[in-house]
Scaffold this active site. Structure first.
Site, PDB file in Angstrom:
ATOM      1  CB  SER A 408      -1.059   0.049   1.072  1.00 44.35           C
ATOM      2  OG  SER A 408      -0.206  -0.243   2.465  1.00 44.35           O
ATOM      3  CG  HIS A 429      -3.077  -0.765  -2.474  1.00 43.51           C
ATOM      4  ND1 HIS A 429      -3.408   0.621  -2.234  1.00 43.51           N
ATOM      5  CD2 HIS A 429      -3.203  -1.334  -1.162  1.00 43.51           C
ATOM      6  CE1 HIS A 429      -3.668   0.713  -0.815  1.00 43.51           C
ATOM      7  NE2 HIS A 429      -3.627  -0.468  -0.526  1.00 43.51           N
ATOM      8  CD  GLU A 441      -4.125   3.398  -4.986  1.00 46.48           C
ATOM      9  OE1 GLU A 441      -4.036   4.478  -4.955  1.00 46.48           O
ATOM     10  OE2 GLU A 441      -3.425   2.938  -3.876  1.00 46.48           O
ATOM     11  CG  ASN A 479      -2.877   4.344   1.648  1.00 48.24           C
ATOM     12  OD1 ASN A 479      -3.954   4.667   2.060  1.00 48.24           O
ATOM     13  ND2 ASN A 479      -2.186   3.151   1.767  1.00 48.24           N
TER      14      ASN A 479
END
Length: 676
Positions: A408, A429, A441, A479
Site C-alpha cells: 500500500s 493494491h 490501485e 494513501n
C-alpha cells in the site's frame, strides 16, 4: 442513416422492434423511430394492436446518457410516452433482459406488459442523482402502490419479473424462448378490450405510514443525498389527490432542479470517470493480453484471504500459500465462513460455495506456485521481506507469469529490481476487506510491460473491481493524499480542536467517518514502533497505554461492548499534556479551518500527483477516493469537489494557513480553470 427501429406485420398485430446495441438506449434516433412506428400503426385501420419489443440482449436499458448536457432533441421521452399511453389501440411491452430507467417508463406508458421470468425492471436514476422524469414517479405508485414505488425510485435497485407481476407492474409472464410470440398472442387477446387500461387514469392510494417507515429505515443510506428525498416527494405527490397532470408538472420541476444541481453533476461525473479509469494512456486497446487461468496468493491472512475470494468467485482457481499449517487452516476456514455467510443470506447457492472452495488449493510450499499465471503477495508491509520473497518467486514462477505486490506504500520499482524480470512486476493494491471493497490501485512500475498492465486492468473487471492506474510514489494515489489530512488533523488537536469536533466536521461533509474514528477502526497501533518508553507524539502515548482502538475498547475514543464511541477524558488529558510541553496556546478552531487544513490539503496533494504524472487524470483520483475511502459520491471526489468549490477559493484557503500551493493548482486557479 438506417433507423434502429423496424416493424413486422403479424396479420392484425404490428410488432415494433428496436435494435440499438449494446443496450437499446433511448437515444434520439430510437425515440424518433418509435414515434413514427406507433403513429403509422395507429393510422393503419388493419392494425388492431401493437407490440414494442427489442432485439439483442435487453429491452430498453435506459436513456442515452451521452445526450446529458446537450441540447434536447424531440421527440422527448415524456412526449413520446404520453402519445403511446393516449393511443386508441392496445400497445403491449414485451420485456426481456432489463427494462431500466426510461426503459421501465416505456413499459409503464404501454397498456399491457409481458415479460420473461428472468427480466429485471427498475428505475436507477437516483444513482445518478436524478429521478424518473418521464412520468415514472407518477405511474409507478398508480400501478404498484406506494411501497414498491418508493423502493424502486428512491433506492434504485431493480426487481425481477415475478415480483413485478405480483405487484401489478407486469400483466403476464412469457416463455423464455417465446417472448414475441406470446406477446403477439396477448395483443390479439386484448385487441378489442375497452376501455384501455392507462396508468395515468388509475388512482394511487396514499400511505403516509409506509412513507414514514421508509424514510426512517433508510435515513442512514440517504444521509446527505438530495435525489432520494425528491423521489419520495414525487411519489407522495401522486397520492395526495393531485391530478396526473399536476403530478407530472411537479415531477418535471423536481427533475430539472436535480439535473442542474451539483449533486447529479458529481454523480454523473463519477459514472463516466469510472469508465475512463479503465483506459490506459499510451497503450493500444487491442494489445494482446496474457492468459490468466490460475492465480497464486501468498499469505492467508485477512488480506490474502480476501484477495483469493475475488478470483475464486470469478471461477479462477487459486493456490494460497502460508508459512505454518495453523495459519493456513485458519485462513481457508475464514474464506469458507465468508462464503457460507453469503449463502445464508441467499446471495450464493450451496453448490457455488463448494465450487469456490473446490477451486482453492492450500499449501505450505512456494514451489506449488510454479504453474500460476499471476502471483500476488499479501505479506507483512516490509521492504526487506518483500524483496526476499520476490527473489524466491523469480526462480519459481514460470516465464511470463505476472508477479504482483499488494503493497500500500512501498516502492514497486525497488521490489521489481530484486527479480531478473522487472517487466513482469506490477503493484496490485487491494483495499480491506479485499473481497468487499471495489477499488484496486494498479501500480505501474518504471519497467512494467504494457501487456502486463493491460492484462491486470482487464482482469480487474472480471473480478468486479474498479481499477485505477497509479505511478510509483509513497502511498500511490489514495494513501498519499490521506497523509496530509492525517498530519493536519493531528496538528489541529494540539491547537485546540478535539477528536470529536474534527470527526464531526468530516461526517457532516459526507464521509463515513472522520480521521480519528478511522484510526480507531483500523488500529491506532498500525505502524507503531512498539516501544512503550518512546513517546514522541499523541499516538505513541495512546499505544503505550494499550489504547489501540476499537479492538482494545479504547483509542482516541472510549468504547462500550457494542463498540459505540464516547469522548475520552483520558485522551483529553494526553492532548493537554502534549500541548503544555509544546508551549502551544489552546484556541478555538472553527469548522471552516478544519475543512481548509484537512481537505484543501488533499486537493493540493492531488494536484502534485497530477503534476508528477502519478495519476493519468484528475477523474482517476476522484474514483480512488469514492471507491476506496468513502468520499461522498454526491461531491464527486476531491478534485471534482475542488472544481465546484472554486480553485481560487482553495488556493486562498491554503495560502491563508501558509501551505505551499502546487503549481498546477495555482495556474488553473489563475486561469479560471478546472481539474475536470
Amino acid at each position: 442513416m438506417t433507423s434502429p427501429i423496424t416493424t413486422e406485420r403479424h396479420d392484425d398485430v404490428l410488432v415494433i422492434y428496436s435494435d440499438n446495441p449494446p443496450v437499446n438506449a433511448l437515444g434520439a434516433a430510437v425515440r424518433t423511430g418509435l414515434d413514427a412506428a406507433v403513429k403509422a400503426g395507429l393510422a393503419d385501420a388493419s392494425v388492431k394492436a401493437m407490440v414494442i419489443a427489442c432485439k439483442g440482449k435487453t429491452f430498453f436499458a435506459g436513456a442515452d446518457i451521452t445526450e446529458f448536457g446537450k441540447p434536447p432533441v424531440e421527440p422527448l421521452l415524456p412526449q413520446l410516452l404520453d402519445m403511446v399511453e393516449a393511443a386508441d389501440k392496445p400497445i403491449v411491452a414485451a420485456i426481456h433482459g432489463t427494462a431500466l430507467g426510461g426503459g421501465c417508463e416505456v413499459t409503464l406508458a404501454c397498456h399491457y406488459r409481458i415479460a420473461v421470468p428472468s427480466a429485471q425492471i427498475g428505475t436507477p436514476e437516483v444513482k445518478l442523482g436524478l429521478l424518473p422524469g418521464a412520468g415514472g414517479t407518477q405511474r409507478l405508485p398508480r400501478l404498484a402502490g406506494v411501497k414498491l414505488a418508493l423502493e424502486l425510485t428512491a433506492k434504485g435497485d431493480p426487481i425481477g419479473a415475478k415480483l413485478a407481476q405480483q405487484a401489478g407492474l407486469v400483466d403476464r409472464l412469457a416463455g423464455e424462448g417465446s417472448l414475441v410470440e406470446d406477446a403477439i398472442a396477448f395483443a390479439r387477446e386484448v385487441a378489442a378490450v375497452r376501455p384501455l387500461p392507462r396508468a395515468s387514469e388509475k388512482t394511487a392510494t396514499a400511505d403516509p405510514e409506509a412513507v414514514a417507515a421508509f424514510k426512517k429505515e433508510n435515513a442512514k443510506r440517504f444521509r446527505g443525498f438530495d435525489a432520494p428525498a425528491a423521489n419520495i416527494a414525487c411519489v407522495e405527490k401522486a397520492t395526495d389527490g393531485s391530478s396526473f397532470e399536476e403530478g407530472i408538472k411537479f415531477e418535471r420541476e423536481s427533475f430539472m432542479k436535480l439535473m442542474f444541481g451539483t449533486q447529479s453533476a458529481a454523480m454523473r461525473h463519477i459514472f463516466f470517470a469510472e469508465r475512463k479509469a479503465a483506459k490506459i494512456d499510451g497503450i493500444a486497446d487491442d494489445i494482446a493480453l496474457r492468459a490468466i487461468n490460475k492465480v497464486g496468493v501468498i499469505g492467508a491472512g485477512t488480506m490474502g484471504g480476501g484477495i483469493s475470494m475475488n478470483f475464486l468467485s470469478a471461477g479462477i482457481p487459486v493456490t494460497i500459500v502460508e508459512m505454518a499449517q495453523e495459519a493456513l487452516e485458519r485462513g481457508t476456514g475464514v474464506i469458507r465462513k465468508n462464503y457460507e455467510a453469503s449463502a445464508a443470506k441467499g446471495r450464493l447457492k450451496p453448490e457455488q460455495v463448494e465450487a469456490a472452495m473446490g477451486a482453492l488449493t492450500p499449501t505450505l510450499s512456494l514451489d506449488d506456485l510454479a504453474d500460476c499465471d499471476l502471483i500476488i503477495e499479501a505479506v507483512y508491509e516490509n521492504m526487506d521481506v518483500k524483496k526476499e520473497l520476490f527473489g524466491k518467486l523469480d526462480k519459481i514462477a514460470k516465464p511470463g507469469a505476472i508477479l504482483a505486490s499488494n503493497t500500500s506504500y512501498l516502492n514497486v520499482d525497488e521490489i521489481a529490481a530484486s527479480t531478473s524480470r522487472p517487466q513482469d512486476v506490477v503493484g496490485m493494491h487491494f483495499f480491506s476487506p479485499a473481497n468487499v471493497m471495489k477499488l484496486l490501485e494498479v501500480v505501474r512500475g518504471a519497467k512494467t510491460a504494457d501487456d502486463v498492465l493491460a492484462t491486470v486492468m482487464a482482469l480487474s473487471k472480471k473480478i468486479k473491481k474498479v481499477a485505477v492506474v497509479a505511478g510509483v510514489c509513497h502511498g500511490f494515489i489514495g494513501n498519499r493524499m490521506l497523509m496530509p489530512r492525517q498530519v493536519e488533523a493531528n496538528k489541529l488537536l494540539m491547537e485546540g480542536a478535539t477528536p470529536e469536533q474534527i470527526d464531526r466536521v468530516h461526517v457532516e461533509f459526507g464521509m463515513p467517518m472522520g480521521p480519528f474514528q478511522m484510526s480507531d477502526l483500523a488500529g491506532v497501533d498500525i505502524g507503531w514502533h512498539r516501544d512503550p518508553s518512546r513517546i514522541e507524539n499523541i499516538r505513541d502515548a495512546l499505544c503505550a497505554e494499550g489504547r489501540w482502538g476499537q479492538k482494545k475498547g479504547a483509542g482516541f475514543y472510549d468504547y462500550d461492548e457494542k463498540r459505540n464511541p464516547t469522548p475520552s477524558p483520558r485522551v483529553a488529558e494526553i492532548i493537554e499534556e502534549f500541548r503544555s510541553k509544546s508551549n502551544l496556546p489552546k484556541r478555538e478552531v472553527s469548522d471552516e479551518e478544519i475543512i481548509e487544513r484537512t481537505l484543501y490539503t488533499m486537493v493540493n496533494e492531488g494536484a502534485l500527483i497530477l503534476e508528477e504524472k502519478m495519476a493519468q487524470r484528475a477523474s482517476d483520483i476522484d474514483v480512488v477516493w469514492i471507491y476506496g475511502y468513502g468520499w461522498p459520491v454526491y461531491r464527486g471526489g476531491p478534485m471534482f469537489w475542488a472544481d465546484t468549490e472554486g480553485l481560487k477559493k482553495i488556493v486562498a484557503g491554503l495560502e491563508k494557513h501558509g501551505f505551499k500551493v502546487a503549481e498546477l493548482l495555482k495556474s488553473k486557479a489563475e486561469a479560471g480553470g478546472r481539474f475536470n
